[in-house]
Design a protein around this motif. Structure first.
Motif, PDB file in Angstrom:
ATOM      1  N   LEU A 147       0.854  -1.183   0.000  1.00  0.00           N
ATOM      2  CA  LEU A 147       0.000   0.000   0.000  1.00  0.00           C
ATOM      3  C   LEU A 147       0.890   1.233   0.000  1.00  0.00           C
ATOM      4  CD1 LEU A 147      -2.938   1.124   0.262  1.00  0.00           C
ATOM      5  CD2 LEU A 147      -2.539   1.226   2.737  1.00  0.00           C
ATOM      6  N   TYR A 150       0.913   5.844  -0.920  1.00  0.00           N
ATOM      7  CA  TYR A 150       0.165   7.065  -1.208  1.00  0.00           C
ATOM      8  C   TYR A 150       1.143   8.140  -1.640  1.00  0.00           C
ATOM      9  CZ  TYR A 150       1.687   8.533   3.472  1.00  0.00           C
ATOM     10  OH  TYR A 150       2.436   8.854   4.573  1.00  0.00           O
ATOM     11  N   SER A 166      -2.753   0.273   8.795  1.00  0.00           N
ATOM     12  CA  SER A 166      -3.430  -0.370   7.662  1.00  0.00           C
ATOM     13  C   SER A 166      -2.903  -1.779   7.447  1.00  0.00           C
ATOM     14  CB  SER A 166      -3.230   0.455   6.391  1.00  0.00           C
ATOM     15  OG  SER A 166      -3.805   1.736   6.516  1.00  0.00           O
ATOM     16  N   THR A 177      -4.952  -5.375   8.026  1.00  0.00           N
ATOM     17  CA  THR A 177      -5.006  -6.306   6.901  1.00  0.00           C
ATOM     18  C   THR A 177      -4.515  -7.682   7.325  1.00  0.00           C
ATOM     19  OG1 THR A 177      -4.670  -4.525   5.307  1.00  0.00           O
ATOM     20  CG2 THR A 177      -4.148  -6.748   4.567  1.00  0.00           C
ATOM     21  N   LYS A 226       5.400   4.247   0.669  1.00  0.00           N
ATOM     22  CA  LYS A 226       4.805   2.924   0.444  1.00  0.00           C
ATOM     23  C   LYS A 226       5.278   1.937   1.506  1.00  0.00           C
ATOM     24  CE  LYS A 226       8.289   0.862  -2.592  1.00  0.00           C
ATOM     25  NZ  LYS A 226       8.512   0.109  -3.825  1.00  0.00           N
TER      26      LYS A 226
END
Length: 304
Positions: A85, A87, A113, A117, A282
């Protein structure tokens, strides 16, 4: 599109009382139910073997019986997932943000996050325990089944009729496990229930069953047999917010078989894009949750 000024417009002006949206995270639950190991391969395989069966009666002068059936029976596969993941956030959004301490551009909750997960993947082993996954292979049935094949028969790690969690059903499971959990040759194993696993909705039931000294739910002065039967549930109970059924419940045994394998530990990277000046952040990790022995668990999946 990168996080830009329009998405943090109120953080550009003075006078905000505060910034909210970040909360305390749920503690990691999966370490309470999975063994942890390191992996050096893309696909890990575990073989379930069959050893010798019962010794045979020998008559005087007669021949000794030979058991040459030992060998490989089932192979359990565990293939790792890539989890990632990231951004991007524009330079102007970073420069003009007046509340960097509350909304840190380089830390928008990436670790949280990934942690949540990981919980979802872990508890999916339980949520899907009554559904056969051919990618896992193994003995050809679901992790929890009434018909796990062994030489000359089967054994069950779930009831034929799914039952709600109560004193009678829990005691029945605790007394059934030592008697019916057989090895691949049909010999009894030293299997004992050690921990109760429940969803949030069943936590009050778990507390009453495992925390009272006297028999739960009655006016009798009997001792609570759950605390001592087959050694009792020596590790108590664990609750998971990620169990999708409000009614399913599980018992873990002293036999290891639920396994988390880490191929690549969680890592982060950050850089500024040369052409856009956007900050790129990331995270990455690689792991898998799986099982290699159904004797590690007992389960019931009532629907109401």
């Amino acid at each position: 599109m990168a996080v830009n000024l329009a998405q943090i417009r109120d953080l550009l002006l003075p006078g905000l009382r505060g910034v909210t949206g970040k909360y305390d995270q749920i503690p990691a639950r999966w370490p309470n139910v999975f063994s942890k190991g390191k992996s050096n391969m893309a696909l890990e395989r575990t073989v379930s073997m069959r050893y010798l069966g019962l010794a045979k009666l020998k008559t005087e002068g007669g021949q000794t019986a030979f058991d040459n059936g030992a060998g490989e029976r089932f192979v359990y596969n565990q293939e790792h997932n890539e989890i990632a993941l990231g951004y991007a956030i524009t330079r102007k959004a970073i420069d003009d943000n007046l509340y960097k301490a509350q909304f840190q551009p380089s830390n928008l909750g990436l670790m949280q996050s990934f942690a949540q997960t990981k919980e979802i993947y872990a508890w999916n082993v339980f949520n899907m325990a009554n559904v056969y996954n051919p990618a896992v292979g193994g003995d050809g049935v679901a992790l929890c089944s009434t018909a796990h094949p062994i030489d000359g028969g089967t054994f069950a790690n779930m009831p034929s009729v799914q039952v709600d969690l109560n004193e009678a059903s829990l005691l029945n499971a605790m007394t059934t496990i030592p008697v019916t959990f057989l090895d691949n040759a049909g010999l009894k194993t030293f299997a004992r229930a050690r921990k109760l696993v429940v969803p949030n909705a069943l936590e009050p039931v778990a507390i009453r069953l495992t925390k009272t000294e006297l028999r739960p739910g009655t006016a009798d002065n009997d001792v609570n047999a759950i605390l001592s039967t087959s050694g009792g549930l020596r590790e108590g109970y664990v609750v998971s917010e990620f169990l999708t059924s409000n009614f399913a419940w599980f018992l873990l045994t002293n036999i290891e078989g639920l396994l988390y394998l880490e191929r690549v530990a969680f890592e982060t990277d950050m850089q500024v894009d040369f052409t856009t000046d956007n900050l790129l952040v990331k995270g990455y990790e690689r792991y898998s949750y799986g099982y290699n022995d159904p004797r590690s668990i007992w389960a019931s999946f009532p629907t109401a």
